[in-house]
Design a protein around this motif. Sequence first.
Motif, PDB file in Angstrom:
ATOM      1  N   UNK A 149       0.635 -12.943   0.938  1.00  0.00           N
ATOM      2  CA  UNK A 149      -0.126 -11.748   1.291  1.00  0.00           C
ATOM      3  C   UNK A 149       0.705 -10.704   2.036  1.00  0.00           C
ATOM      4  N   UNK A 150       1.926 -11.067   2.434  1.00  0.00           N
ATOM      5  CA  UNK A 150       2.812 -10.051   3.008  1.00  0.00           C
ATOM      6  C   UNK A 150       3.282  -9.066   1.947  1.00  0.00           C
ATOM      7  N   UNK A 151       3.211  -9.445   0.672  1.00  0.00           N
ATOM      8  CA  UNK A 151       3.627  -8.543  -0.408  1.00  0.00           C
ATOM      9  C   UNK A 151       2.661  -7.357  -0.520  1.00  0.00           C
ATOM     10  N   UNK A 153       0.347  -6.388   1.595  1.00  0.00           N
ATOM     11  CA  UNK A 153       0.212  -5.696   2.883  1.00  0.00           C
ATOM     12  C   UNK A 153       1.441  -4.808   3.120  1.00  0.00           C
ATOM     13  N   UNK A 154       2.603  -5.276   2.681  1.00  0.00           N
ATOM     14  CA  UNK A 154       3.816  -4.461   2.810  1.00  0.00           C
ATOM     15  C   UNK A 154       3.762  -3.220   1.945  1.00  0.00           C
ATOM     16  N   UNK A 155       3.303  -3.362   0.704  1.00  0.00           N
ATOM     17  CA  UNK A 155       3.165  -2.207  -0.186  1.00  0.00           C
ATOM     18  C   UNK A 155       2.168  -1.189   0.378  1.00  0.00           C
ATOM     19  N   UNK A 156       1.046  -1.689   0.922  1.00  0.00           N
ATOM     20  CA  UNK A 156       0.033  -0.790   1.495  1.00  0.00           C
ATOM     21  C   UNK A 156       0.596  -0.021   2.691  1.00  0.00           C
ATOM     22  N   UNK A 157       1.369  -0.714   3.533  1.00  0.00           N
ATOM     23  CA  UNK A 157       1.984  -0.063   4.692  1.00  0.00           C
ATOM     24  C   UNK A 157       2.984   0.998   4.244  1.00  0.00           C
ATOM     25  N   UNK A 158       3.813   0.662   3.251  1.00  0.00           N
ATOM     26  CA  UNK A 158       4.815   1.616   2.765  1.00  0.00           C
ATOM     27  C   UNK A 158       4.143   2.840   2.145  1.00  0.00           C
ATOM     28  N   UNK A 159       2.989   2.622   1.476  1.00  0.00           N
ATOM     29  CA  UNK A 159       2.249   3.752   0.901  1.00  0.00           C
ATOM     30  C   UNK A 159       1.843   4.741   1.990  1.00  0.00           C
ATOM     31  N   UNK A 160       1.403   4.220   3.146  1.00  0.00           N
ATOM     32  CA  UNK A 160       1.022   5.098   4.270  1.00  0.00           C
ATOM     33  C   UNK A 160       2.246   5.747   4.895  1.00  0.00           C
ATOM     34  N   UNK A 161       3.327   4.980   5.020  1.00  0.00           N
ATOM     35  CA  UNK A 161       4.556   5.511   5.629  1.00  0.00           C
ATOM     36  C   UNK A 161       5.150   6.627   4.771  1.00  0.00           C
ATOM     37  N   UNK A 162       5.060   6.506   3.455  1.00  0.00           N
ATOM     38  CA  UNK A 162       5.600   7.550   2.576  1.00  0.00           C
ATOM     39  C   UNK A 162       4.852   8.871   2.745  1.00  0.00           C
ATOM     40  N   UNK A 163       3.566   8.794   3.049  1.00  0.00           N
ATOM     41  CA  UNK A 163       2.800  10.011   3.321  1.00  0.00           C
ATOM     42  C   UNK A 163       3.140  10.551   4.702  1.00  0.00           C
ATOM     43  N   UNK A 164       3.287   9.642   5.683  1.00  0.00           N
ATOM     44  CA  UNK A 164       3.584  10.060   7.056  1.00  0.00           C
ATOM     45  C   UNK A 164       5.036  10.492   7.221  1.00  0.00           C
ATOM     46  N   UNK A 340      -2.509  -3.427  -7.276  1.00  0.00           N
ATOM     47  CA  UNK A 340      -3.162  -2.247  -6.704  1.00  0.00           C
ATOM     48  C   UNK A 340      -2.316  -1.629  -5.595  1.00  0.00           C
ATOM     49  N   UNK A 341      -1.762  -2.477  -4.739  1.00  0.00           N
ATOM     50  CA  UNK A 341      -0.939  -1.975  -3.640  1.00  0.00           C
ATOM     51  C   UNK A 341       0.327  -1.298  -4.171  1.00  0.00           C
ATOM     52  N   UNK A 342       0.931  -1.882  -5.213  1.00  0.00           N
ATOM     53  CA  UNK A 342       2.120  -1.269  -5.805  1.00  0.00           C
ATOM     54  C   UNK A 342       1.767   0.078  -6.436  1.00  0.00           C
ATOM     55  N   UNK A 343       0.598   0.156  -7.054  1.00  0.00           N
ATOM     56  CA  UNK A 343       0.143   1.430  -7.629  1.00  0.00           C
ATOM     57  C   UNK A 343      -0.025   2.481  -6.531  1.00  0.00           C
ATOM     58  N   UNK A 344      -0.575   2.074  -5.370  1.00  0.00           N
ATOM     59  CA  UNK A 344      -0.721   2.998  -4.246  1.00  0.00           C
ATOM     60  C   UNK A 344       0.640   3.493  -3.773  1.00  0.00           C
ATOM     61  N   UNK A 345       1.619   2.603  -3.747  1.00  0.00           N
ATOM     62  CA  UNK A 345       2.973   2.979  -3.333  1.00  0.00           C
ATOM     63  C   UNK A 345       3.555   4.027  -4.284  1.00  0.00           C
ATOM     64  N   UNK A 346       3.404   3.814  -5.597  1.00  0.00           N
ATOM     65  CA  UNK A 346       3.922   4.756  -6.592  1.00  0.00           C
ATOM     66  C   UNK A 346       3.209   6.106  -6.468  1.00  0.00           C
ATOM     67  N   UNK A 347       1.888   6.059  -6.279  1.00  0.00           N
ATOM     68  CA  UNK A 347       1.117   7.303  -6.149  1.00  0.00           C
ATOM     69  C   UNK A 347       1.548   8.070  -4.902  1.00  0.00           C
ATOM     70  N   UNK A 348       1.848   7.344  -3.811  1.00  0.00           N
ATOM     71  CA  UNK A 348       2.321   8.016  -2.596  1.00  0.00           C
ATOM     72  C   UNK A 348       3.606   8.792  -2.862  1.00  0.00           C
ATOM     73  N   UNK A 349       4.523   8.189  -3.629  1.00  0.00           N
ATOM     74  CA  UNK A 349       5.766   8.872  -3.968  1.00  0.00           C
ATOM     75  C   UNK A 349       5.514  10.124  -4.789  1.00  0.00           C
ATOM     76  N   UNK A 350       4.648  10.007  -5.803  1.00  0.00           N
ATOM     77  CA  UNK A 350       4.318  11.168  -6.633  1.00  0.00           C
ATOM     78  C   UNK A 350       3.574  12.229  -5.827  1.00  0.00           C
ATOM     79  N   UNK A 351       2.714  11.788  -4.912  1.00  0.00           N
ATOM     80  CA  UNK A 351       1.921  12.707  -4.076  1.00  0.00           C
ATOM     81  C   UNK A 351       2.847  13.574  -3.214  1.00  0.00           C
TER      82      UNK A 351
END
Length: 356
Positions: A149-151, A153-164, A340-351
């Motif tokens: 589950x660290x996988x 959770x890590x992707x979700x955190x990185x998705x937020x960090x990429x926006x921040x 889903x978390x990996x998709x959020x990470x990719x969307x953050x980059x595109x965003x």
Amino acid sequence: MDFYILYILTASLIFAFIAVFSLFGVYAERKISAFIQDRLGPMEVGKFGWMQTIADILKLIQKEFIVPTVADKVLFTLAPVIIFVAVYLGFAALPWAPGLTPVSMNLGVFYVFAIISVEALGILMAGWGSNNKYSLIGAVRSVAQIVSYEIPIGFAIIAAVMIAQTLDLQLIGLNQGVLAQQEIRFFGFWDVKDIGGILAWNVFQAPHLIIAYIIYFIASLAECNRAPFDIPEAESELIGGFHTEYTGLRFAFIFLAEYAMMFLVAMFGVTLFLGAWNTPLPNIGSLKLADYTTGMFWGVFWVLIKSLLVVAAQMWIRWTLPRLRVDQLMSLCWKVLTPLAFACLVISGLWRLLLF
């Protein structure tokens, strides 16, 4: 010399907070579970039973230290310390208010995520060192669950960090309210820097971060070994799982770490997604609610309220949903949350690329 006194005082305050929260958390969990199951919960020791948890900890302190004859005494003794210290050190980087962080560091997100991962090592030591089949099975389950589950959770955190665009937790919190040092756009389009409030929180700066926070919350339950992900401590199968053989103060430290971990992941998620110490109240015309309710005192108040609400949701889920089987737990992680978390990470980059 003054710095050493300040460090000792800060460390003592963090430990005192964890101890007080754990006492409050056990009482609250008993009352919440009683409410859900239509019963009263603790009622006899103190008014409304509020002294019951104090009586419990006094009883635990007086219990004898028992070490199984065939246990690995070194591992058995060190495990509770490593489990607690890993969680305890995670509190060092969390921001409580504007300018109020125990240890200010520009890699706060990475530090917290890394340090709490050490807990898995302590759990494995506890299970292996106990030389008990139930403890070992619980430890192996726990490590498999936490590592998996660290996988997501890590992707979700990185998705937020990429926006921040920063790993500094204090700066992440600062840029989610009226004190922000950069432009804040609600869902990427409406500038809400001067309005602040709930509209400025990270979770509303991009639509997919709502999904990212849900993934983070679900995965954080697994990180805490909380139901419905409590198979490492499955009482009906493993007696107590990895901590079956522990008694007295050693068991108290493991128990303390569990409740401290609940608050830690709740506050970490609040900092990354839910505005950190910023107020949920926006500025409306001449009514400057966000300005009035932002500051040192208000920051501590808001971060406590938000985190305690998340902890209450964790307790609510524990007494509502049944425990998952191992195969269900792994399927949810690898087939649902991780993609889903990996998709959020990719969307953050595109965003960031397309809108900023």
